[in-house]
Scaffold this active site. Structure first.
Site, PDB file in Angstrom:
ATOM      1  N   HIS A 266       0.764  -1.304   0.065  1.00 25.45           N
ATOM      2  CA  HIS A 266      -0.008  -0.059   0.016  1.00 25.45           C
ATOM      3  C   HIS A 266       0.969   1.315   0.031  1.00 25.45           C
ATOM      4  O   HIS A 266       0.333   2.179  -0.182  1.00 25.45           O
ATOM      5  CB  HIS A 266      -1.005   0.136   1.180  1.00 25.45           C
ATOM      6  CG  HIS A 266      -1.938  -1.100   1.005  1.00 25.45           C
ATOM      7  ND1 HIS A 266      -2.800  -1.087   0.231  1.00 25.45           N
ATOM      8  CD2 HIS A 266      -2.064  -2.090   1.931  1.00 25.45           C
ATOM      9  CE1 HIS A 266      -3.811  -2.174   0.420  1.00 25.45           C
ATOM     10  NE2 HIS A 266      -3.438  -2.662   1.339  1.00 25.45           N
TER      11      HIS A 266
ATOM     12  N   HIS B 298      -6.279  -6.939  -0.793  1.00 22.39           N
ATOM     13  CA  HIS B 298      -6.375  -5.379  -1.147  1.00 22.39           C
ATOM     14  C   HIS B 298      -5.562  -5.408  -2.377  1.00 22.39           C
ATOM     15  O   HIS B 298      -4.382  -5.951  -2.627  1.00 22.39           O
ATOM     16  CB  HIS B 298      -5.915  -4.581  -0.012  1.00 22.39           C
ATOM     17  CG  HIS B 298      -6.805  -4.937   1.449  1.00 22.39           C
ATOM     18  ND1 HIS B 298      -6.031  -5.782   2.231  1.00 22.39           N
ATOM     19  CD2 HIS B 298      -7.698  -4.424   1.713  1.00 22.39           C
ATOM     20  CE1 HIS B 298      -7.225  -6.005   3.147  1.00 22.39           C
ATOM     21  NE2 HIS B 298      -8.101  -5.064   2.922  1.00 22.39           N
TER      22      HIS B 298
ATOM     23  N   TYR C 214      -4.969 -12.042   8.028  1.00 25.79           N
ATOM     24  CA  TYR C 214      -5.268 -11.556   9.473  1.00 25.79           C
ATOM     25  C   TYR C 214      -5.981 -12.819  10.393  1.00 25.79           C
ATOM     26  O   TYR C 214      -6.115 -12.382  11.613  1.00 25.79           O
ATOM     27  CB  TYR C 214      -5.810 -10.206   9.383  1.00 25.79           C
ATOM     28  CG  TYR C 214      -5.176  -9.488   8.523  1.00 25.79           C
ATOM     29  CD1 TYR C 214      -3.841  -8.900   9.028  1.00 25.79           C
ATOM     30  CD2 TYR C 214      -5.512  -9.221   7.274  1.00 25.79           C
ATOM     31  CE1 TYR C 214      -3.257  -7.951   8.275  1.00 25.79           C
ATOM     32  CE2 TYR C 214      -4.724  -8.200   6.453  1.00 25.79           C
ATOM     33  CZ  TYR C 214      -3.516  -7.810   6.959  1.00 25.79           C
ATOM     34  OH  TYR C 214      -2.800  -6.928   6.170  1.00 25.79           O
TER      35      TYR C 214
END
Ligand code: SP5
Ligand code: ZN
Length: 348
Positions: free
Chosen positions: A164, A202, A328
Site C-alpha cells: 500500500h 487488497h 489476518y
C-alpha cells in the site's frame, strides 16, 4: 524451499488502529509472522535464513528519500512534541486543499509532518517501526538474491507488509514497499522486465502507483473491488498504465464472497498476462486475507485453493520471489502460507 526471516519484525508492535473513527486492536500483529515461521519450520521442507543488509540505496531507488528520512526520525520528533504512545494522523494532506496552487512543501510541525506523509489512520508509527520496516526490506532483497543466484523460488517473510505504500506516502499497515523495492532491484540487476503478481485481498495501490508509467515492470492484481474495498480510490479495471507503462497494469477486481472456482478463473487471466510479458522473474505479493475466515475481508477462499494457486503460478515456469503481505486470521495463517508455498515448490 529456502525462506528469509528476521526477528526484528517484533520491534513493530502497535496496539491500536483507528477504523471508522473507532480505536480497535491492531490486526497486523507480530503473532502473524511468528505463526508463519512456526508452520514452515514444523513442515521440515523449508530452510530458514537470516537477511543480509542492503542499505538504503535500493529503497531510495523507489521511495522519496525525504519520506524515508521522516520514517527514521518520526518517533523522536513526535515523542518530544506530543507524548502520545502511537502516531496516528488527524489532519492529512487532501489533494483538494491546495487545488490550483503549488504542491505543499514538507511542514516542520510534528503533527503536520505525520499528515503530510501518512494517508490514513490504521498505520501507526511506534518506536521500532523504522527498524522493522528496514528489516522487512532486507528480508525481501535477500529473498531476491537467492532467486537471482539460481533458486527457482524463495519466500521472504516480510513484516510489516509493503504494497500500500506509494513512492511518497505510507498507509495500509505498510511503510516501505517491499515488493516494489524488490522489483526495481531485480530489474536493475537482471536487465530484464519484471512482473509483479499481487494476490493480497487488497489492491496494491502503492505498487501500482510506483510503476504506473513504466513499461518494464508489469503489475497484475486480484483484489476486492474498490467500489467496496480498501484502498477504495485505486484498483479499477480501467487503470491500465500511462505513457510507456500503457498496457503494463492489469486490475482484476472481485465480488464479495468470491469462491475458489471464480478466483482460479481470475488467476488464469492474470497468468496469461504475465506469460505474454517478458522476463524470467515474477515477484509475488502474497496476501492470505482472501481466506474465508479473514476478519477484515470478504472473499471465501479455502486452504486447498492456496496450494492450487501456488501450483499454477509456479507452472508459469518463471523464477518466483514470494513476499508476504497481508492475512489476518492467525490460527490458519501459517497453514495457508505453507500450502501456497508447497504448491509453488511442487510438493503435494
Ligand atoms: C497489507 C494489507 O493487507 N493491508 C490492509 C489494510 C487494510 N486496512 C483496513 C481496511 C478497513 C477494512 N474495514 C473492513 C470492515 C470489515 N468489518
Ligand atoms: Zn491485504
Amino acid at each position: 524451499m529456502r525462506f528469509v526471516y528476521s526477528d526484528r519484525h517484533m520491534l513493530h508492535d502497535p496496539k491500536t488502529e483507528v477504523q471508522i473513527g473507532v480505536a480497535q486492536a491492531m490486526h497486523e500483529t507480530p503473532s502473524r509472522a511468528e505463526a508463519i515461521r512456526e508452520a514452515l519450520v514444523a513442515d521440515g521442507g523449508f530452510t530458514i535464513e537470516e537477511p543480509t543488509e542492503h542499505g538504503v540505496g535500493p529503497i531510495h531507488a523507489v521511495h522519496e528519500p525525504a519520506m524515508v528520512r521522516y520514517l527514521e526520525d518520526a518517533w523522536h520528533e513526535w515523542e518530544a512534541a506530543s507524548g502520545a504512545p502511537e502516531m496516528i494522523p488527524d489532519t492529512v494532506l487532501h489533494p483538494a486543499l491546495r487545488e490550483g496552487m503549488a504542491a505543499a512543501s514538507e511542514p516542520r510541525f510534528p503533527l503536520a509532518r505525520l499528515g503530510y506523509w501518512c494517508f490514513e489512520t490504521m498505520t501507526p508509527v511506534v518506536p521500532g517501526t523504522y527498524e522493522a520496516a528496514r528489516a522487512a526490506v532486507d528480508v525481501a532483497l535477500t529473498t531476491a538474491d537467492l532467486v537471482l543466484g539460481g533458486e527457482p523460488a524463495a519466500y521472504g517473510l516480510c513484516r510489516p507488509p509493503g504494497h500500500h505504500a506509494p513512492r511518497a506516502a505510507f498507509g495500509g499497515y505498510c511503510y516501505l514497499n517491499n515488493a516494489a523495492i524488490t522489483a526495481q532491484y531485480v530489474a536493475e540487476r537482471s536487465g530484464e522486465p519484471v512482473a509483479i503478481l499481487d494476490v493480497d485481498y487488497h489492491h496494491g495501490n502503492g505498487t501500482q502507483q510506483i510503476f504506473h508509467a513504466r513499461g518494464d515492470v508489469l503489475y497484475v492484481s486480484l483484489h476486492g473491488h474498490p467500489d467496496r474495498a480498501y484502498p477504495y480510490f485505486l484498483g479499477y479495471e480501467d487503470e491500465t498504465g500511462t505513457g510507456e507503462g500503457a498496457g503494463a497494469n492489469l486490475n482484476l477486481p472481485l465480488p464479495t464472497g468470491c469462491d475458489d472456482a471464480l478466483y482460479l478463473d481470475a488467476i488464469e487471466r492474470a497468468l496469461e498476462a504475465i506469460a505474454a510479458f517478458g522476463g524470467s522473474t515474477v515477484i509475488v505479493s502474497l496476501g492470505l486475507d482472501t481466506y474465508r475466515r479473514d476478519p477484515i475481508c470478504d472473499l471465501a477462499l479455502t486452504t486447498p485453493a492456496y496450494h492450487e494457486i501456488g501450483r499454477r503460478v509456479a507452472a508459469l515456469g518463471r523464477r518466483l520471489v514470494i513476499l508476504q503481505e497481508g492475512g489476518y486470521y492467525v490460527p490458519d495463517l501459517g497453514e495457508n502460507v505453507r500450502e501456497w508455498l508447497r504448491g509453488a515448490g511442487g510438493s503435494a
